[in-house]
Design an enzyme around this catalytic site. Structure first.
Site, mmCIF file in Angstrom:
data_model
loop_
_atom_site.group_PDB
_atom_site.id
_atom_site.type_symbol
_atom_site.label_atom_id
_atom_site.label_comp_id
_atom_site.label_asym_id
_atom_site.label_seq_id
_atom_site.Cartn_x
_atom_site.Cartn_y
_atom_site.Cartn_z
ATOM 1 N N LYS A 29 67.243 -15.718 11.760
ATOM 2 C CA LYS A 29 66.840 -16.433 12.977
ATOM 3 C C LYS A 29 66.911 -15.468 14.153
ATOM 4 O O LYS A 29 67.983 -15.114 14.618
ATOM 5 C CB LYS A 29 67.758 -17.641 13.194
ATOM 6 N N GLU A 77 70.548 -26.803 -11.594
ATOM 7 C CA GLU A 77 70.567 -28.249 -11.354
ATOM 8 C C GLU A 77 69.270 -28.949 -11.739
ATOM 9 O O GLU A 77 69.221 -30.187 -11.754
ATOM 10 C CB GLU A 77 70.861 -28.523 -9.877
ATOM 11 N N TRP A 130 62.034 -17.937 12.959
ATOM 12 C CA TRP A 130 62.560 -17.649 11.617
ATOM 13 C C TRP A 130 61.780 -16.491 11.006
ATOM 14 O O TRP A 130 60.545 -16.446 11.045
ATOM 15 C CB TRP A 130 62.429 -18.865 10.716
#
Length: 542
Positions: free
Chosen positions: A440, A330, A445
């Site tokens: 998690k 993208e 994290w």
């Protein structure tokens, strides 16, 4: 508003090859062909053949806006299609042949490709999906009459026969620079691939920006070998940036093993190359096993997935500079490039390696934001992490054929990359993880990338992947799945001990599994969906 008095000259890809043909006419384009021999041509000769190709495309009844698919390796004929198709106002749709056949059929049909151009390698693949792609009017095999295959495919044509007798000059249309010239589908791991449509303007601007000194740093003195395939985000723009600068181009064809790449590096004097980490791992292992060292190579661009610090160090020991970069389909793809600044001169070896391991800082033309869950910018301190957003003239504003695709970002006008990152005051970005891959555990994290980089730094480990498994107490815990180097013994306890002092104790995987191989996507990235399935649903031995 007072307008400037500059000429209104559109940015078109044909201007790139025209420039190369006029001022670098004798600079070589070298290709390892599917048929076997090394082929040599020049920018001057390529310009003539591209114009003959444009006439041949018109002779096939193709019109501006038509999609023309390619299933091909990196080679001179594929380069001709980039310019002949796009320059004629059509769309060069590069198709990844490593996808599953049903995905390839879906992409061809979704793009509504009018004609397909294929290397000999992929004729059997097309024979297998021929009933599903009945809308394709003709298939052109990118070879000469001598090597044309016997095939059941209907409307099969020969590339070189099409070009024979065509005029050597073509009256190129004066296109609007926002006209589409390229189409590439994402190799996403969930859902159907999505089409990203590049314009002439985006391709030219990306080619200029990627040539800058702090990015690829290209000049007419360079020899560039793109290992990254031309079917994957336009080989990171090299088919545009190399001719734009008059670089010698070397195409490796289908042979991407260490021995074949080293042979081309040395015989052609390659100075710059680009590719994903899996290719470079194989090359480095081959160089070690054969006690070889590149003599002309000075820079290797590494992207597609995070480059382990140990790989950067191994290249440095060979005298080769690594340009760690980030991008995606993208973003055309380049958005970040990691070149140190003047103030980083004199860094310690450890600090230099830590900096080089980051994905880089934004190149001119693209803007980045790192935001929290509420869409607020997080501090640029290299510690606070958030979701990465990007915008710019070569960033996707919507997906081809999807009416609601502009709503893919939580912030209007920005593209959400799906990465969790930190950014420092100089703009250097460190990817913590993909939002879907972060682990998690106990409200904290854990970066799967950090766990993988530490694992592959162990001398016995060839490749590693970290994924999450559900845990009643902590929510999730990391599982490390490891491929060992041949003949290298290692226990789970020994590898767990290797993590001590490198991450917090609660980050260390308490479940380490050894496998013979790991699954990858069509572009060489670790296929985390399949690896999670391996972890959650292990197959019984035997």
């Amino acid at each position: 508003m007072l307008r400037g008095l500059m000429m209104d000259a559109p940015l078109l890809v044909t201007s790139i090859l025209r420039h190369a043909a006029l001022y670098h006419a004798d600079t070589e384009i070298v290709s390892r062909t599917v048929e076997g021999p090394i082929h040599r041509t020049t920018y001057g000769e390529a310009w003539v053949r591209v114009q003959k190709l444009a006439h041949a495309l018109a002779g096939l009844g193709l019109k501006p806006g038509d999609r023309v698919g390619t299933l091909a390796w990196n080679g001179y004929r594929h380069l001709e299609l980039y310019y002949g198709v796009g320059g004629s106002g059509m769309v060069c749709h590069t198709i990844n042949p490593r996808l599953f056949p049903e995905q390839i059929a879906y992409i061809i049909n979704h793009a509504d490709d009018a004609v397909l151009f294929t290397d000999l390698t992929f004729v059997p693949l097309l024979e297998g999906i021929a009933p599903e792609i009945a809308g394709v009017k003709a298939i052109v095999v990118m070879t000469d009459a001598e090597h044309m295959p016997a095939s059941s495919l209907p409307n099969l044509l020969c590339y070189e026969t099409l070009l024979e007798g065509q005029p050597e000059s073509f009256d190129w249309p004066e296109l609007d620079e926002n006209t589409a010239c390229g189409l590439c589908y994402t190799s996403g791991t969930t859902g159907n691939p999505k089409g990203v449509m590049y314009s002439h303007r985006s391709a030219v601007l990306h080619g200029l920006a990627s040539s800058l000194p702090d990015v690829f740093n290209l000049s007419s003195r360079d020899c560039v070998l793109p290992v990254v395939p031309m079917f994957h985000v336009n080989a990171w723009g090299v088919p545009y940036s190399a001719p734009l600068n008059g670089c010698k181009l070397v195409f490796p064809g289908a042979k991407l093993d260490g021995a074949s790449l080293y042979e081309l590096f040395e015989s052609e004097g390659v100075t710059n190359t680009a590719g994903v980490p899996t290719v470079w791992l194989a090359l480095l292992n081959w160089l070690d096993a054969n006690r070889k060292k590149p003599t002309t190579l000075r820079k290797v661009a590494i992207g597609g997935s995070a480059c382990p610090p140990v790989m950067i160090q191994r290249f440095r020991e060979l005298g080769v500079e690594v340009l760690h970069a980030w991008g995606m389909t993208e973003t055309s793809p380049l958005g970040l490039a990691n070149t140190p600044k003047k103030k980083h001169d004199g860094q310690s070896a450890d600090d230099s390696l830590a900096l080089a391991s980051k994905q880089g800082r934004p190149i001119f033309g693209v803007q980045f934001r790192v935001v929290d869950g509420a869409g607020n910018d997080v501090p640029r301190d290299g510690k606070a992490f958030g979701r990465m957003m990007v915008r710019g003239p070569w960033v996707c504003g919507g997906y081809y054929g999807l009416a609601d695709s502009a709503a893919h970002a939580s912030l209007p006008g920005w593209f959400e990359t799906g990465d969790v990152v930190t950014m420092d005051a100089d703009g250097y970005v460190q990817i913590v993880d993909r939002t879907k891959d972060v682990i998690k555990s106990g409200g904290e994290w854990i970066s799967s990338i950090d766990l993988e980089n530490i694992a592959v730094a162990h001398p016995a480990v060839q490749e590693a992947a970290a994924v999450a498994r559900p845990d009643e107490k902590w929510g999730e815990r990391p599982v490390l799945v490891v491929v060992l180097k041949p003949g290298q013994p290692l226990t789970a306890q020994e590898l767990a001990a290797f993590y001590e002092g490198k991450v917090a104790k609660w980050c260390i995987p308490d479940d380490i599994r050894f496998v013979e191989s790991l699954p990858h996507t069509a572009t060489g990235k670790l296929l985390k969906t399949a690896i999670r399935d391996m972890v959650l649903h292990p197959q019984p031995a035997g």
